[in-house]
Design a protein around this motif. Sequence first.
Motif, short mmCIF file in Angstrom:
data_model
loop_
_atom_site.label_atom_id
_atom_site.label_comp_id
_atom_site.label_asym_id
_atom_site.label_seq_id
_atom_site.Cartn_x
_atom_site.Cartn_y
_atom_site.Cartn_z
N SER A 117 0.85 -1.19 0.00
CA SER A 117 0.00 0.00 0.00
C SER A 117 0.88 1.23 0.00
CB SER A 117 -0.92 0.00 1.23
OG SER A 117 -1.71 1.17 1.27
N CYS A 118 0.72 2.06 -1.02
CA CYS A 118 1.50 3.29 -1.16
C CYS A 118 0.57 4.48 -0.95
CB CYS A 118 2.16 3.35 -2.53
SG CYS A 118 3.17 4.82 -2.79
N GLN A 119 0.94 5.36 -0.01
CA GLN A 119 0.06 6.48 0.31
C GLN A 119 0.85 7.78 0.39
OE1 GLN A 119 -2.54 5.75 3.59
NE2 GLN A 119 -3.57 7.72 3.46
N ASP B 26 -7.66 14.02 -2.69
CA ASP B 26 -7.99 13.61 -4.05
C ASP B 26 -8.18 14.80 -4.98
OD1 ASP B 26 -7.81 11.03 -3.24
OD2 ASP B 26 -9.96 10.64 -3.16
N ASP B 27 -8.87 15.83 -4.49
CA ASP B 27 -9.09 17.03 -5.31
C ASP B 27 -7.79 17.76 -5.58
OD1 ASP B 27 -11.77 16.43 -5.26
OD2 ASP B 27 -12.23 17.79 -3.59
N TRP B 28 -6.94 17.82 -4.58
CA TRP B 28 -5.66 18.53 -4.74
C TRP B 28 -4.78 17.83 -5.76
CZ3 TRP B 28 -0.61 16.92 -3.17
CH2 TRP B 28 0.36 17.91 -3.31
N ILE B 29 -4.68 16.51 -5.68
CA ILE B 29 -3.86 15.75 -6.64
C ILE B 29 -4.41 15.90 -8.05
CG2 ILE B 29 -3.45 13.37 -7.40
CD1 ILE B 29 -2.47 12.66 -4.76
N HIS B 30 -5.73 15.84 -8.19
CA HIS B 30 -6.35 15.97 -9.51
C HIS B 30 -6.09 17.35 -10.11
CE1 HIS B 30 -9.19 15.32 -12.75
NE2 HIS B 30 -9.78 16.47 -12.45
N ASN B 31 -6.24 18.39 -9.29
CA ASN B 31 -6.05 19.76 -9.79
C ASN B 31 -4.59 20.06 -10.13
OD1 ASN B 31 -8.79 20.20 -9.42
ND2 ASN B 31 -8.53 21.16 -7.40
N GLU B 32 -3.66 19.47 -9.37
CA GLU B 32 -2.24 19.74 -9.58
C GLU B 32 -1.62 18.84 -10.64
OE1 GLU B 32 -0.34 22.12 -8.31
OE2 GLU B 32 -2.01 22.99 -7.19
N GLY B 33 -2.36 17.82 -11.11
CA GLY B 33 -1.80 16.92 -12.11
C GLY B 33 -0.76 15.98 -11.53
N PRO C 298 -7.99 3.16 -4.22
CA PRO C 298 -9.17 3.59 -3.45
C PRO C 298 -9.39 5.09 -3.50
CG PRO C 298 -7.81 2.04 -2.20
CD PRO C 298 -7.03 2.44 -3.39
N GLY C 299 -8.29 5.83 -3.66
CA GLY C 299 -8.34 7.28 -3.80
C GLY C 299 -7.11 7.71 -4.57
N HIS C 300 -7.09 8.95 -5.02
CA HIS C 300 -5.94 9.43 -5.79
C HIS C 300 -4.66 9.46 -4.95
CE1 HIS C 300 -9.29 10.90 -8.28
NE2 HIS C 300 -8.46 10.76 -9.28
N CYS C 301 -4.82 9.49 -3.63
CA CYS C 301 -3.66 9.58 -2.75
C CYS C 301 -3.19 8.23 -2.25
CB CYS C 301 -3.98 10.48 -1.55
SG CYS C 301 -4.32 12.18 -2.00
N THR C 302 -3.87 7.14 -2.66
CA THR C 302 -3.52 5.80 -2.22
C THR C 302 -3.60 4.85 -3.41
OG1 THR C 302 -4.44 6.24 -0.02
CG2 THR C 302 -4.03 3.94 -0.60
N ILE C 303 -2.60 3.95 -3.50
CA ILE C 303 -2.61 2.92 -4.53
C ILE C 303 -2.08 1.64 -3.91
CG2 ILE C 303 -0.33 3.55 -5.40
CD1 ILE C 303 -1.31 2.76 -8.19
N THR C 304 -2.68 0.49 -4.25
CA THR C 304 -2.27 -0.79 -3.69
C THR C 304 -1.86 -1.75 -4.79
OG1 THR C 304 -4.53 -1.68 -3.69
CG2 THR C 304 -3.78 -0.52 -1.70
N LEU C 305 -0.92 -2.62 -4.48
CA LEU C 305 -0.43 -3.64 -5.41
C LEU C 305 -0.47 -4.99 -4.70
CD1 LEU C 305 1.12 -4.71 -7.92
CD2 LEU C 305 3.23 -4.06 -6.73
N THR C 306 -1.19 -5.96 -5.29
CA THR C 306 -1.28 -7.31 -4.73
C THR C 306 -0.78 -8.31 -5.76
OG1 THR C 306 -3.21 -6.71 -3.39
CG2 THR C 306 -2.81 -9.05 -3.74
#
Length: 280
Positions: free
Chosen positions: A147-149, A159-166, A191-199
């Motif tokens: 899990s990378c956050q 999520d909004d901040w990451i989307h707006n900033e690219g 689950p959100g733009h600020c979190t990504i998981t790898l299984t």
Amino acid sequence: MADECHLCLLGLIFLSSLLTGTSGVGETHVFISSGENVHLPCNNALPDCKSTTWIYENSIYHSAAVKLFARGIKKKNTEIHKRLSLGSDCSLSIKNVKKVDFGLYSCQQYVNGQKLRTDASVYLNVLQVSSSSSQTEISAGSSVTLSCQLYPYADLPCDDWIHNEGIELFFVNQAGDKLKTSDSRYQISAPGHCTITLTTILLNEDDNREWRCEVTHGHQVKTSVTYTVRYSERVENWVGRGYYVRLLLIVIIVEFAAFAAPTVILLQIICARRDGRKDS
């Protein structure tokens, strides 16, 4: 004389702001991985850092701003304060960054008790990777989830901040190739733009393999965290110990046979001679 110098310095700063038509020094976003060291610049620093004050704000972990340095002097001796130091250029250095360190750091300048210029704001964004399994449990055939956050500090939701900033968050392999959801071996979810998981299910060749989580802004890598898979030492040691135990047993048996055989022969000779004497 010192007061006159301070007044002159204040007048020069005020005149400079009038000539340039600016009232601030801008904002700086710094991206760092947990566990690393970081230096936060003070873009409004004066030659003498004794006028420098650093303030930290984090709306999640702190209800009010925390003063880290005041006039160049460290204010407290808490856990975070012990990891702080002030550079010769008035920058703020943080050792062994943790996820709770993300937030807004403001560099302020004071002369004769009066605040000069506007704050130099530095937004610290921390990236961290965690695993669903401990290293003592990892082996071929087991499933592992990474899990990378990203912990950013912004007025908008993450999520909004990451989307707006690219800003983009993703995993790459050892070769630097971006892992895709189309690859049947990996299950990637966000689950959100600020979190990504790898299984994934680990293979025999995955021992000491690296997967890296990266953060990019405008296609430029800002920071990354590498996770290295290391199979359980407990299993490897057990195999190694079994081999050496078997080898040791063989050596003992050989040595015993080498010493026992002459002894048995010698005893047989002695017994035979005694039997011969009795007969005579």
